[in-house]
Design an enzyme around this catalytic site. Structure first.
Site, PDB file in Angstrom:
ATOM      1  N   ALA A  65     -90.669 115.573  63.021  1.00 21.85           N
ATOM      2  CA  ALA A  65     -90.333 115.729  64.441  1.00 21.85           C
ATOM      3  C   ALA A  65     -91.525 115.324  65.306  1.00 21.85           C
ATOM      4  O   ALA A  65     -92.204 116.150  65.910  1.00 21.85           O
ATOM      5  CB  ALA A  65     -89.910 117.155  64.726  1.00 21.85           C
TER       6      ALA A  65
ATOM      7  N   ARG B 149     -93.518 108.146  58.454  1.00 23.13           N
ATOM      8  CA  ARG B 149     -94.298 107.403  57.481  1.00 23.13           C
ATOM      9  C   ARG B 149     -93.366 106.619  56.567  1.00 23.13           C
ATOM     10  O   ARG B 149     -92.223 107.014  56.358  1.00 23.13           O
ATOM     11  CB  ARG B 149     -95.147 108.361  56.633  1.00 23.13           C
ATOM     12  CG  ARG B 149     -96.181 109.085  57.463  1.00 23.13           C
ATOM     13  CD  ARG B 149     -96.651 110.392  56.908  1.00 23.13           C
ATOM     14  NE  ARG B 149     -95.699 111.158  56.180  1.00 23.13           N
ATOM     15  CZ  ARG B 149     -96.022 111.943  55.134  1.00 23.13           C
ATOM     16  NH1 ARG B 149     -97.266 111.971  54.708  1.00 23.13           N
ATOM     17  NH2 ARG B 149     -95.117 112.659  54.529  1.00 23.13           N
TER      18      ARG B 149
ATOM     19  N   GLY C 119     -83.480 118.103  60.506  1.00 26.30           N
ATOM     20  CA  GLY C 119     -82.046 118.296  60.669  1.00 26.30           C
ATOM     21  C   GLY C 119     -81.609 118.431  62.113  1.00 26.30           C
ATOM     22  O   GLY C 119     -82.397 118.330  63.045  1.00 26.30           O
TER      23      GLY C 119
ATOM     24  N   HIS D   9     -81.868 115.485  54.609  1.00 27.33           N
ATOM     25  CA  HIS D   9     -82.611 116.550  55.282  1.00 27.33           C
ATOM     26  C   HIS D   9     -83.938 116.706  54.563  1.00 27.33           C
ATOM     27  O   HIS D   9     -83.992 116.825  53.338  1.00 27.33           O
ATOM     28  CB  HIS D   9     -81.845 117.873  55.258  1.00 27.33           C
ATOM     29  CG  HIS D   9     -82.506 118.927  56.079  1.00 27.33           C
ATOM     30  ND1 HIS D   9     -83.021 120.076  55.534  1.00 27.33           N
ATOM     31  CD2 HIS D   9     -82.767 118.998  57.398  1.00 27.33           C
ATOM     32  CE1 HIS D   9     -83.561 120.824  56.490  1.00 27.33           C
ATOM     33  NE2 HIS D   9     -83.418 120.176  57.632  1.00 27.33           N
ATOM     34  N   ASP D  10     -85.042 116.690  55.316  1.00 28.66           N
ATOM     35  CA  ASP D  10     -86.363 116.635  54.687  1.00 28.66           C
ATOM     36  C   ASP D  10     -86.631 117.807  53.756  1.00 28.66           C
ATOM     37  O   ASP D  10     -87.273 117.644  52.710  1.00 28.66           O
ATOM     38  CB  ASP D  10     -87.471 116.494  55.732  1.00 28.66           C
ATOM     39  CG  ASP D  10     -87.392 117.487  56.874  1.00 28.66           C
ATOM     40  OD1 ASP D  10     -86.611 118.458  56.798  1.00 28.66           O
ATOM     41  OD2 ASP D  10     -88.115 117.285  57.871  1.00 28.66           O
TER      42      ASP D  10
ATOM     43  N   ASN E  88     -85.711 130.096  57.958  1.00 26.65           N
ATOM     44  CA  ASN E  88     -86.683 129.343  58.748  1.00 26.65           C
ATOM     45  C   ASN E  88     -87.725 130.282  59.350  1.00 26.65           C
ATOM     46  O   ASN E  88     -87.375 131.326  59.906  1.00 26.65           O
ATOM     47  CB  ASN E  88     -85.989 128.622  59.910  1.00 26.65           C
ATOM     48  CG  ASN E  88     -85.276 127.370  59.485  1.00 26.65           C
ATOM     49  OD1 ASN E  88     -84.738 127.295  58.392  1.00 26.65           O
ATOM     50  ND2 ASN E  88     -85.253 126.379  60.360  1.00 26.65           N
TER      51      ASN E  88
ATOM     52  N   GLU F 294    -100.685 124.174  65.457  1.00 29.69           N
ATOM     53  CA  GLU F 294    -100.919 122.822  65.962  1.00 29.69           C
ATOM     54  C   GLU F 294    -100.797 122.756  67.477  1.00 29.69           C
ATOM     55  O   GLU F 294    -101.520 121.991  68.135  1.00 29.69           O
ATOM     56  CB  GLU F 294     -99.949 121.841  65.297  1.00 29.69           C
ATOM     57  CG  GLU F 294    -100.164 121.653  63.807  1.00 29.69           C
ATOM     58  CD  GLU F 294    -101.533 121.081  63.470  1.00 29.69           C
ATOM     59  OE1 GLU F 294    -102.188 120.511  64.372  1.00 29.69           O
ATOM     60  OE2 GLU F 294    -101.953 121.199  62.313  1.00 29.69           O
TER      61      GLU F 294
END
Length: 497
Positions: free
Chosen positions: A13, A17, A83, A234-235, A293, A301
């Site tokens: 997000a 890469r 997602g 989905h990652d 989640n 960050e």
């Protein structure tokens, strides 16, 4: 003898890469060939993703991969991303507008409106999916554009690569519109909410071969006769596909978000799972990702960006070393406070939450780094205990995969807080899982277990064992008091209408 290469396009997000990989007998080869950034932008009404920039960068990455391969055969390409976000395509086959970012506020009041038509418990019983205000279901209920088909981000990219419009299963489940029993779109839910079922495309499993690149893409990239295969698009599905999971293993996919869960062969849809807002997302090859989640490293960050703007030191390793030198536990936050999702100032949001619980940590970067990581570790421990309670099964270890696994302080703190051994090392899990599914689809491996065993034999891992820490029990109690303040049982059935 070296085997064919695989290309993985991995979109996070905000940055993406492109990798080349191969599963040779003596070596697992993995190399990043292109990295790019695409922060969301505001058009004055919504926060959006610049899809043209994303796609152009992917094309550039594919060109770099073709050149880097240097005549070595490339078997296939796979694309994964986060997602829930999607694009609408018009009757002309073009994107109607840039996709809206899940951090946009357009869905703030939408869940209550949905529950007024279909009760919360009924939605969970149908889908087994957690309630997040940014789920595709609530985004679509807030949609202002019109199109002829809806495609989630990786499916949208695959459409412009191949001309094939499908929705891959693992990502489809994040929409909260897939029936957990039929593994297809829940037409009853969609129709009762007044949504257009015709927008939604056929759901296909991970490992589906979509076909070759369109001629114009093949010409621009130099890639000839290359198939596009759907990984777990989905990652997190890709990350979990690569994880060395055994009976009793839990995983933490650690990055911007932290996804904490276990792999199952069937969904767990109970009132207790619903009340704790766990989810049953689709995995690859017949698996289910039962997980929760947690806000994750986004909090840290975001603080680093503010510190950098103020001229403070923001080097990741330096901040961790400085945090480690602080004795005791200076304070705790509850990481899953919605105010942390997209605040104008993360530092102010943390200050506010700390004040509400009678705490104060100031603005010192090292101090706040410790507060954030200690809080994440205790949150992880709390979620892992919930998994044990919900499943009735004792966990034996935790596998931390993803970039967050490089954070040795957080790894050790997680082991201490959970009382479980923790192993890390598979920091590029999403990319590895992406190419693992391609390799299984292409016949390089016969099964997911064989592919995982190969990866585990090639990756160097580090293990963290629980340590006795002075004041740990009191600190855990302090954290749990904060967590309890911000969590409450979710209303059932007719109560949340």
């Amino acid at each position: 003898m070296n085997g064919p290469l695989y290309i993985a396009v991995d979109l996070g997000a905000g940055s993406g890469r492109v990798f080349l990989a191969s599963f040779d007998a003596d070596e697992f080869f993995l190399e990043e060939v292109h990295r790019f950034h695409y922060p969301p932008y505001s058009d004055g009404q919504f926060i959006r993703w610049n899809f043209r920039k994303i796609f152009d960068e992917i094309e550039a990455g594919l060109s770099f991969a073709a050149a880097k391969a240097n005549e070595r055969p490339i078997s296939s390409i796979g694309v994964d991303s986060w997602g829930v976000d999607y694009g609408l395509v018009g009757v002309d086959g073009e994107l109607v507008a840039d996709p809206v970012c899940y951090r946009d506020s357009r869905t703030d009041e939408m869940m209550a409106r949905v529950f007024a038509t279909v009760p919360r418990d009924e939605i969970f019983d149908k889908t087994g999916i957690q309630f997040q205000k940014f789920n595709t279901l609530y985004q679509l209920m807030s949609e202002t554009e019109a199109g002829s088909m809806l495609l989630l981000l990786p499916d949208l990219i695959n459409y412009f690569l191949t001309g094939k419009a499908v929705t891959e299963y693992t990502n489809a489940t994040t929409t909260q519109m897939v029936n957990a029993g039929t593994l297809d779109w829940d037409s009853d839910l969609i129709e009762r909410l007044g949504l257009d079922r015709n927008l939604l495309q056929e759901i296909v499993p991970a490992g589906t071969r979509l076909g070759e690149l369109l001629p114009e893409i093949s010409s621009s990239t130099g890639l000839r006769d290359i198939s596009v295969i759907t990984p777990g698009t989905h990652d997190t599905a890709s990350a979990v596909a690569a994880a060395p999971l055994n009976p009793g293993s839990a995983y933490i996919s650690s990055g911007t978000w932290s996804l904490i869960g276990i792999e199952r062969d069937a969904p767990l849809i109970t009132r207790e799972a619903s009340s704790l807002n766990f989810t049953n997302e689709g995995g690859v090859f017949g698996t289910i990702r039962f997980l929760k989640n947690v806000m994750g490293l986004w909090i840290f960050e975001s603080c680093r960006k503010e510190w950098a703007s103020a001229g403070e030191t923001v080097d990741y390793e330096s901040l961790i070393r400085d945090a480690e030198s602080i004795d005791g536990f200076p304070g705790f936050i509850f990481p899953d406070d919605e105010r942390f999702l997209n605040p104008s100032s993360m530092l102010e949001a943390i200050d506010t939450q700390l004040a509400e619980t009678g705490q104060h940590a100031g603005r010192d970067p090292a101090m706040l780094t410790k507060v954030i990581f200690d809080s994440l570790a205790f949150r992880y421990g709390s979620v892992l205990r919930s998994i044990e309670s919900l499943t009735g099964e004792k966990l034996a270890r935790v596998e931390i995969v993803g970039g967050g696994g490089r954070n040795r302080y957080l790894n050790q703190a997680t082991s201490n807080a959970s009382g479980l051994p923790v192993r890390s090392g598979l920091t590029e899990a999403t990319v590895v899982g992406n190419v693992v599914v391609q390799a299984i689809s292409s016949g390089r491996f016969e099964s997911l277990s064989e592919a995982r065993a190969y990866v585990a034999s090639k990756i160097e891992c580090e293990e963290f064992i629980p340590k006795a820490v002075d004041g740990l029990a009191d600190a855990e109690a302090g954290y749990l008091a904060v967590e309890e303040r911000f969590t409450a049982p979710i209303a059932h059935a007719g109560e949340g209408k």
